[in-house]
Scaffold this motif. Structure first.
Motif, PDB file in Angstrom:
ATOM      1  N   UNK A  26       0.794  -1.136  -0.102  1.00  0.00           N
ATOM      2  CA  UNK A  26      -0.102  -0.072  -0.026  1.00  0.00           C
ATOM      3  C   UNK A  26       0.849   1.062   0.156  1.00  0.00           C
ATOM      4  N   UNK A  27       0.505   2.321  -0.774  1.00  0.00           N
ATOM      5  CA  UNK A  27       1.485   3.533  -0.889  1.00  0.00           C
ATOM      6  C   UNK A  27       2.448   3.516  -1.452  1.00  0.00           C
ATOM      7  N   UNK A  28       3.618   4.397  -0.916  1.00  0.00           N
ATOM      8  CA  UNK A  28       4.751   4.393  -1.673  1.00  0.00           C
ATOM      9  C   UNK A  28       5.849   3.332  -1.195  1.00  0.00           C
ATOM     10  N   UNK A  29       6.779   3.240  -2.257  1.00  0.00           N
ATOM     11  CA  UNK A  29       7.875   2.339  -1.620  1.00  0.00           C
ATOM     12  C   UNK A  29       8.967   3.500  -1.115  1.00  0.00           C
ATOM     13  N   UNK A  83      -3.664  -8.747   5.501  1.00  0.00           N
ATOM     14  CA  UNK A  83      -2.992  -7.984   6.600  1.00  0.00           C
ATOM     15  C   UNK A  83      -2.837  -6.653   6.081  1.00  0.00           C
ATOM     16  N   UNK A  84      -2.366  -6.412   4.890  1.00  0.00           N
ATOM     17  CA  UNK A  84      -2.165  -5.066   4.319  1.00  0.00           C
ATOM     18  C   UNK A  84      -3.342  -4.293   4.420  1.00  0.00           C
ATOM     19  N   UNK A  85      -4.604  -4.626   4.339  1.00  0.00           N
ATOM     20  CA  UNK A  85      -5.708  -4.150   4.425  1.00  0.00           C
ATOM     21  C   UNK A  85      -6.095  -3.046   5.830  1.00  0.00           C
ATOM     22  N   UNK A  86      -5.426  -3.577   6.817  1.00  0.00           N
ATOM     23  CA  UNK A  86      -5.589  -2.892   8.045  1.00  0.00           C
ATOM     24  C   UNK A  86      -4.760  -1.464   8.017  1.00  0.00           C
ATOM     25  N   UNK A  87      -3.385  -1.688   7.316  1.00  0.00           N
ATOM     26  CA  UNK A  87      -2.809  -0.438   6.918  1.00  0.00           C
ATOM     27  C   UNK A  87      -3.350   0.429   5.837  1.00  0.00           C
ATOM     28  N   UNK A  88      -4.208   0.008   4.973  1.00  0.00           N
ATOM     29  CA  UNK A  88      -4.877   0.692   3.885  1.00  0.00           C
ATOM     30  C   UNK A  88      -5.862   1.587   4.394  1.00  0.00           C
ATOM     31  N   UNK A  89      -6.520   0.936   5.588  1.00  0.00           N
ATOM     32  CA  UNK A  89      -7.466   1.537   6.082  1.00  0.00           C
ATOM     33  C   UNK A  89      -6.955   2.757   7.196  1.00  0.00           C
ATOM     34  N   UNK A  90      -5.974   2.736   7.580  1.00  0.00           N
ATOM     35  CA  UNK A  90      -5.438   3.751   8.519  1.00  0.00           C
ATOM     36  C   UNK A  90      -4.904   4.793   7.473  1.00  0.00           C
ATOM     37  N   UNK A  91      -4.322   4.421   6.564  1.00  0.00           N
ATOM     38  CA  UNK A  91      -3.901   5.566   5.662  1.00  0.00           C
ATOM     39  C   UNK A  91      -5.266   6.242   5.038  1.00  0.00           C
ATOM     40  N   UNK A  92      -6.477   5.716   4.755  1.00  0.00           N
ATOM     41  CA  UNK A  92      -7.291   6.556   4.217  1.00  0.00           C
ATOM     42  C   UNK A  92      -7.900   7.314   5.477  1.00  0.00           C
ATOM     43  N   UNK A  93      -7.728   6.723   6.659  1.00  0.00           N
ATOM     44  CA  UNK A  93      -8.382   7.535   7.927  1.00  0.00           C
ATOM     45  C   UNK A  93      -7.149   8.671   8.191  1.00  0.00           C
ATOM     46  N   UNK A  94      -6.150   8.596   7.582  1.00  0.00           N
ATOM     47  CA  UNK A  94      -5.338   9.675   7.838  1.00  0.00           C
ATOM     48  C   UNK A  94      -4.812   9.596   9.484  1.00  0.00           C
ATOM     49  N   UNK A 126       0.977   5.644  15.641  1.00  0.00           N
ATOM     50  CA  UNK A 126       0.655   5.354  16.995  1.00  0.00           C
ATOM     51  C   UNK A 126      -0.430   4.415  17.084  1.00  0.00           C
ATOM     52  N   UNK A 127      -1.694   4.936  16.512  1.00  0.00           N
ATOM     53  CA  UNK A 127      -2.797   3.958  16.401  1.00  0.00           C
ATOM     54  C   UNK A 127      -2.519   2.609  16.578  1.00  0.00           C
ATOM     55  N   UNK A 128      -2.066   2.131  15.564  1.00  0.00           N
ATOM     56  CA  UNK A 128      -1.619   0.809  15.441  1.00  0.00           C
ATOM     57  C   UNK A 128      -0.561   0.266  16.405  1.00  0.00           C
ATOM     58  N   UNK A 129       0.327   1.172  16.351  1.00  0.00           N
ATOM     59  CA  UNK A 129       1.518   0.450  17.579  1.00  0.00           C
ATOM     60  C   UNK A 129       0.679   0.375  18.944  1.00  0.00           C
ATOM     61  N   UNK A 130      -0.198   1.174  19.222  1.00  0.00           N
ATOM     62  CA  UNK A 130      -0.729   1.077  20.706  1.00  0.00           C
ATOM     63  C   UNK A 130      -1.919   0.197  20.701  1.00  0.00           C
TER      64      UNK A 130
END
Length: 454
Positions: free
Chosen positions: A351-354, A412-423, A427-431
């Protein structure tokens, strides 16, 4: 001349849902020259992933002893049954689409090849259809360079139809199609050689990802020839094919079959020279942020607009167009975050940039990285190849991109995709608290150890 409120060329992942949506508003003509459902249903995602599943069963059986399972006889790929299973799955999808079209009184299905006579006139099977609202969803097809036209060859389309297992499959092309087919047919029992023009596989990815994908294939005894150029292919008297590359040093490989894993947009048959619709140098239709061409009321969606070569981007194009037509205009191509998977085993989720893209754009980057062999769930599944890594903007703490090359990476990548769309910051995922034992539970732990990349 027959007038419609809407004309759709192609029944792919954008054209089909759009037809049903527009049928609520007026009379719709949908034109399809091939099988209903487009590339994804017939020659792409669904059939290839069906083959991936069969290949995975071969891997499971061949590794049974590592898990305490005694296998008395070696497994053998039955290509006839594998093909039958694939045909049953995609046949059900096609039948559902056709039934939906035929039962909708506002949809007329035309079987045939469409071309433009003028901006708002479409000719199919000798009939001229007109509309001020035309939607192009013609997808893509395999490209056959001139240097291969004199030999027998497979493409991703006819390879899925064969019931004979190639003895030695030479694959021209080291991107998504070539890499996926390489692992599939190696697991089925073919000897496989990839001939790649570049210095690495999956060139859109970072070098460490490309290297790891190559190592995964090599561990399964797939041969790879890099930096191939001036490629010449010759059919021998016994029917075998010899491929020779002459860039840095002469490299020759002889196999039983050749697969051309190269694609192109299906725009050349539309006769767009009769219109004001513009193509770019690669043959893709030029569109704006709402998929609209240079001609008002004419839109291009999916592979043919060059804005994404995936089923999910094609469907998003449909959503963009639907939003535009409703007057809301809440969706745009430029709002889309690039995400995709390479469906090897283990898969790659991106997801997103390299890393390379983030640095080139001038971001100050923090990198989180963890090898899969340090994750217990990967160990117990016996799938420890690959790694996960996240690319973080040091200033905003937002994700710039991420990749998971490893077991479950495509999901699993979808979890990070959702966070990126939510901006939301990393730390939200880290915690967050994740389920144990899973692969995804190591994402928070990985994000606790960020290191500057530049």
């Amino acid at each position: 001349m027959i007038h419609y409120d809407f004309i759709i060329i192609g029944s792919g992942q954008a054209g089909t849902p759009l037809a049903f949506n527009l049928a609520k508003k007026g009379k719709v003509a949908i034109i399809e020259k091939g099988q209903l459902g487009g590339t994804c249903v017939n020659n792409g995602c669904i059939p290839t992933k069906t083959y991936v599943a069969s290949a995975r069963k071969m891997w499971d059986i061949s590794h049974g002893e590592e898990f305490g399972i005694d296998i008395s006889q070696p497994a053998k790929a039955n290509m006839q049954k594998i093909k039958q299973r694939k045909e049953a799955i995609i046949g059900e999808d096609r039948s559902g689409i056709e039934k939906g079209f035929l039962e909708n009184e506002n949809i007329t299905l035309y079987r045939g090849e469409a071309h433009f006579a003028s901006n708002y006139e479409i000719v199919v099977n000798g009939e001229t259809l007109t509309s001020k609202n035309i939607f192009i969803n013609v997808g893509s097809r395999p490209r056959v360079p001139d240097e291969y036209k004199h030999i027998p060859y497979f493409t991703n389309e006819n390879l899925l139809k064969t019931t004979d297992l190639p003895e030695h499959l030479i694959i021209i092309g080291g991107s998504f199609i070539g890499v996926e087919f390489a692992q599939i047919f190696r697991r089925f029992g073919s000897k496989v050689t990839i001939v790649a023009r570049g210095s690495r596989l999956i060139a859109v990815e970072d070098e460490d990802v490309s290297h790891e994908v190559a190592e995964i294939l090599k561990s399964e005894k797939v041969d790879i020839i890099f930096n191939a150029d001036d490629i010449q292919a010759t059919e021998n008297e016994n029917g075998s094919i010899t491929v020779v590359s002459n860039k840095e040093k002469t490299v020759s490989v002889t196999g039983s079959h050749v697969l051309l894993a190269i694609g192109m947009p299906n725009t050349d048959t539309l006769q767009l020279q009769n219109t004001d619709i513009q193509l770019n140098k690669r043959g893709f239709i030029e569109v704006d942020d709402y998929c609209q061409t240079d001609v008002a009321g004419i839109f291009a969606m999916g592979d043919c607009n060059g804005k994404g070569a995936f089923t999910h981007t094609s469907y998003h194009d449909y959503q963009v167009v639907e939003s535009f037509l409703s007057g809301v205009k809440s969706r745009k191509i430029s709002d889309r975050i690039i995400t995709y998977s390479l469906f090897t085993d283990p898969p790659l989720g991106r997801v997103g940039m390299t890393k390379r893209q983030a640095i080139e754009k001038g971001y100050k980057v923090l990198l989180a990285h963890r090898p899969m062999d340090s994750i217990n769930r990967a160990k117990v599944k016996g799938e420890t190849k690959g790694f996960m890594q996240a690319i973080i903007d040091a200033d905003t703490k937002l994700f710039l991109g991420a990749c998971i090359l490893g077991v479950g990476g495509d999901e699993i990548i979808s979890a990070l995709t959702n966070l990126m769309y939510a901006k939301q910051p990393y730390t939200v995922l880290r915690d967050a608290v994740h389920i144990h034992p899973t692969v995804s539970e190591l994402l928070p732990t990985t994000l606790e150890d960020l290191k500057p990349l530049n």
